[in-house]
Design a protein around this motif. Structure first.
Motif, mmCIF file in Angstrom:
data_model
loop_
_atom_site.group_PDB
_atom_site.id
_atom_site.type_symbol
_atom_site.label_atom_id
_atom_site.label_comp_id
_atom_site.label_asym_id
_atom_site.label_seq_id
_atom_site.Cartn_x
_atom_site.Cartn_y
_atom_site.Cartn_z
ATOM 1 N N ALA A 50 0.828 -1.207 0.000
ATOM 2 C CA ALA A 50 0.000 0.000 0.000
ATOM 3 C C ALA A 50 0.865 1.260 0.000
ATOM 4 N N ALA A 51 1.968 1.236 0.733
ATOM 5 C CA ALA A 51 2.861 2.395 0.764
ATOM 6 C C ALA A 51 3.516 2.628 -0.594
ATOM 7 N N VAL A 52 3.880 1.570 -1.292
ATOM 8 C CA VAL A 52 4.452 1.715 -2.632
ATOM 9 C C VAL A 52 3.421 2.331 -3.573
ATOM 10 N N ALA A 53 2.205 1.824 -3.534
ATOM 11 C CA ALA A 53 1.148 2.350 -4.400
ATOM 12 C C ALA A 53 0.875 3.817 -4.078
ATOM 13 N N MET A 54 0.799 4.140 -2.805
ATOM 14 C CA MET A 54 0.559 5.523 -2.408
ATOM 15 C C MET A 54 1.704 6.424 -2.868
ATOM 16 N N GLY A 55 2.921 5.939 -2.761
ATOM 17 C CA GLY A 55 4.067 6.714 -3.222
ATOM 18 C C GLY A 55 4.006 6.992 -4.707
ATOM 19 N N ILE A 56 3.543 6.015 -5.474
ATOM 20 C CA ILE A 56 3.451 6.196 -6.924
ATOM 21 C C ILE A 56 2.399 7.246 -7.267
ATOM 22 N N TYR A 57 1.204 7.141 -6.678
ATOM 23 C CA TYR A 57 0.188 8.103 -7.110
ATOM 24 C C TYR A 57 0.392 9.481 -6.514
ATOM 25 N N TYR A 58 1.014 9.616 -5.364
ATOM 26 C CA TYR A 58 1.352 10.951 -4.856
ATOM 27 C C TYR A 58 2.425 11.599 -5.730
ATOM 28 N N THR A 59 3.415 10.829 -6.146
ATOM 29 C CA THR A 59 4.460 11.363 -7.022
ATOM 30 C C THR A 59 3.866 11.775 -8.360
ATOM 31 N N LEU A 60 2.984 10.957 -8.915
ATOM 32 C CA LEU A 60 2.331 11.292 -10.178
ATOM 33 C C LEU A 60 1.507 12.571 -10.038
ATOM 34 N N ALA A 61 0.779 12.711 -8.948
ATOM 35 C CA ALA A 61 -0.018 13.922 -8.728
ATOM 36 C C ALA A 61 0.873 15.154 -8.598
ATOM 37 N N ALA A 62 2.029 15.001 -7.969
ATOM 38 C CA ALA A 62 2.948 16.131 -7.830
ATOM 39 C C ALA A 62 3.509 16.551 -9.190
ATOM 40 N N VAL A 63 3.860 15.593 -10.012
ATOM 41 C CA VAL A 63 4.403 15.903 -11.339
ATOM 42 C C VAL A 63 3.345 16.589 -12.199
ATOM 43 N N GLN A 64 2.101 16.172 -12.051
ATOM 44 C CA GLN A 64 1.011 16.752 -12.837
ATOM 45 C C GLN A 64 0.461 18.044 -12.240
ATOM 46 N N GLU A 65 0.932 18.432 -11.054
ATOM 47 C CA GLU A 65 0.394 19.609 -10.353
ATOM 48 C C GLU A 65 -1.127 19.502 -10.211
ATOM 49 N N ASN A 66 -1.598 18.363 -9.767
ATOM 50 C CA ASN A 66 -3.020 18.071 -9.652
ATOM 51 C C ASN A 66 -3.576 18.709 -8.373
ATOM 52 N N ARG A 67 -4.060 19.929 -8.486
ATOM 53 C CA ARG A 67 -4.545 20.698 -7.328
ATOM 54 C C ARG A 67 -5.754 20.039 -6.656
ATOM 55 N N ALA A 68 -6.618 19.415 -7.429
ATOM 56 C CA ALA A 68 -7.776 18.729 -6.850
ATOM 57 C C ALA A 68 -7.314 17.583 -5.954
ATOM 58 N N PHE A 69 -6.302 16.862 -6.389
ATOM 59 C CA PHE A 69 -5.742 15.778 -5.567
ATOM 60 C C PHE A 69 -5.123 16.351 -4.299
ATOM 61 N N PHE A 70 -4.388 17.442 -4.422
ATOM 62 C CA PHE A 70 -3.772 18.069 -3.250
ATOM 63 C C PHE A 70 -4.840 18.397 -2.210
ATOM 64 N N ALA A 71 -5.916 19.011 -2.648
ATOM 65 C CA ALA A 71 -6.993 19.412 -1.730
ATOM 66 C C ALA A 71 -7.713 18.208 -1.131
ATOM 67 N N ALA A 72 -7.930 17.187 -1.934
ATOM 68 C CA ALA A 72 -8.655 16.013 -1.459
ATOM 69 C C ALA A 72 -7.868 15.208 -0.437
ATOM 70 N N THR A 73 -6.549 15.250 -0.508
ATOM 71 C CA THR A 73 -5.743 14.413 0.390
ATOM 72 C C THR A 73 -5.299 15.133 1.662
ATOM 73 N N VAL A 74 -5.600 16.394 1.802
ATOM 74 C CA VAL A 74 -5.205 17.122 3.019
ATOM 75 C C VAL A 74 -5.770 16.475 4.281
ATOM 76 N N PRO A 75 -7.070 16.127 4.336
ATOM 77 C CA PRO A 75 -7.582 15.517 5.571
ATOM 78 C C PRO A 75 -6.929 14.178 5.919
ATOM 79 N N MET A 76 -6.463 13.449 4.913
ATOM 80 C CA MET A 76 -5.855 12.132 5.175
ATOM 81 C C MET A 76 -4.421 12.251 5.687
ATOM 82 N N ARG A 77 -3.757 13.328 5.332
ATOM 83 C CA ARG A 77 -2.380 13.486 5.779
ATOM 84 C C ARG A 77 -2.372 14.121 7.141
#
Length: 77
Positions: A50-77
């Motif tokens: 699960a940590a590997v998968a999470m690392g992959i999609y967080y890195t992908l979101a960072a490269v894409q500058e996916n602001r919706a993802f950033f906002a959606a994941t704030v409560p989980m972090r």
């Protein structure tokens, strides 16, 4: 130029990926450092995957500058 939020998400994703990979490659060392019994090996491997998968999609979101993802994941972090 990437935003500071993107760098933060990238750092979190990279840390998660490295930790997950280490857990998958050496689950016994993680179990001993956390004082877990040998019967927890499947859960340890599942958490590593699960940590590997999470690392992959967080890195992908960072490269894409996916602001919706950033906002959606704030409560989980």
């Amino acid at each position: 130029m990437p935003s500071y939020a993107s760098y933060t998400i990238l750092a979190f994703g990279a840390t998660s990926f490295v930790t997950g990979a280490y857990t998958l490659l050496s689950p016994s060392s993680i179990q001993s450092s956390l004082s877990l019994p040998p019967s927890s090996l499947p859960a340890t491997r599942g958490n590593g995957l699960a940590a590997v998968a999470m690392g992959i999609y967080y890195t992908l979101a960072a490269v894409q500058e996916n602001r919706a993802f950033f906002a959606a994941t704030v409560p989980m972090r």
